[in-house]
Design a protein around this motif. Sequence first.
Motif, mmCIF file in Angstrom:
data_model
loop_
_atom_site.group_PDB
_atom_site.id
_atom_site.type_symbol
_atom_site.label_atom_id
_atom_site.label_comp_id
_atom_site.label_asym_id
_atom_site.label_seq_id
_atom_site.Cartn_x
_atom_site.Cartn_y
_atom_site.Cartn_z
ATOM 1 N N THR A 77 41.709 35.010 29.732
ATOM 2 C CA THR A 77 40.820 35.892 30.488
ATOM 3 C C THR A 77 39.865 36.590 29.535
ATOM 4 O OG1 THR A 77 42.471 36.329 32.202
ATOM 5 C CG2 THR A 77 40.679 37.906 32.024
ATOM 6 N N ALA B 290 34.331 43.873 35.093
ATOM 7 C CA ALA B 290 34.387 42.508 35.592
ATOM 8 C C ALA B 290 35.280 41.683 34.680
ATOM 9 C CB ALA B 290 32.991 41.882 35.656
ATOM 10 N N THR B 291 35.975 40.737 35.264
ATOM 11 C CA THR B 291 36.776 39.805 34.477
ATOM 12 C C THR B 291 36.507 38.383 34.933
ATOM 13 O OG1 THR B 291 38.674 40.019 35.973
ATOM 14 C CG2 THR B 291 38.643 41.429 34.026
ATOM 15 N N LYS B 292 36.616 37.471 33.986
ATOM 16 C CA LYS B 292 36.377 36.058 34.290
ATOM 17 C C LYS B 292 37.457 35.239 33.597
ATOM 18 C CE LYS B 292 32.734 32.567 34.439
ATOM 19 N NZ LYS B 292 32.818 32.468 35.906
ATOM 20 N N SER C 98 39.243 33.028 40.097
ATOM 21 C CA SER C 98 38.081 33.753 40.596
ATOM 22 C C SER C 98 37.649 34.868 39.666
ATOM 23 C CB SER C 98 38.389 34.350 41.968
ATOM 24 O OG SER C 98 38.735 33.346 42.893
ATOM 25 N N THR C 99 36.354 35.092 39.633
ATOM 26 C CA THR C 99 35.804 36.243 38.932
ATOM 27 C C THR C 99 36.085 37.502 39.735
ATOM 28 O OG1 THR C 99 34.060 34.860 38.009
ATOM 29 C CG2 THR C 99 33.686 37.226 38.019
ATOM 30 N N ASN C 100 36.337 38.596 39.031
ATOM 31 C CA ASN C 100 36.678 39.848 39.686
ATOM 32 C C ASN C 100 35.695 40.931 39.248
ATOM 33 O OD1 ASN C 100 38.297 41.713 41.171
ATOM 34 N ND2 ASN C 100 39.148 42.423 39.232
ATOM 35 N N TYR C 101 35.161 41.677 40.215
ATOM 36 C CA TYR C 101 34.233 42.774 39.918
ATOM 37 C C TYR C 101 34.742 44.080 40.498
ATOM 38 C CZ TYR C 101 30.698 39.223 38.779
ATOM 39 O OH TYR C 101 30.004 38.176 38.221
ATOM 40 N N LYS D 130 29.557 45.381 42.231
ATOM 41 C CA LYS D 130 29.380 44.146 42.996
ATOM 42 C C LYS D 130 27.950 44.030 43.502
ATOM 43 C CE LYS D 130 34.107 43.351 44.617
ATOM 44 N NZ LYS D 130 35.031 43.384 45.784
#
Length: 115
Positions: free
Chosen positions: A33, A49-51, A56-59, A64
């Motif tokens: 991650t 944010a994480t990728k 899925s990417t998370n914001y 957002k």
Amino acid sequence: QVQLVESGGGLVQPGGSLRLSCAASERIFSFSTMGWYRQAPGKERELVATKPSAGSTNYADSVKGRFTISRDNAKNTMYLQMNSLKPEDTAVYYCNCVLYGISYWGQGTQVTVSS
């Protein structure tokens, strides 16, 4: 030891844009991650944010639709495109990665949104 170096911070007017970069010393495709966090004065560090390498990417709700996280494995670099910036986005932004269960942090880059 993974080294992360952020760049791209600065002073911008409300409604403006900035792109932050995080250059890694390791091949980022190895990271489970990668993400961006921020810390405003007097507040706790929070997720932006994480990728993950898969999934899925998370914001954060507050960013957002305005921020976009991306990663370029060929350049070992992660980005955070920030549009429609607001004064409340002012903070030190930190790059983070997780490799084999160990979390690494960059030194941070200051983003100031002010007229």
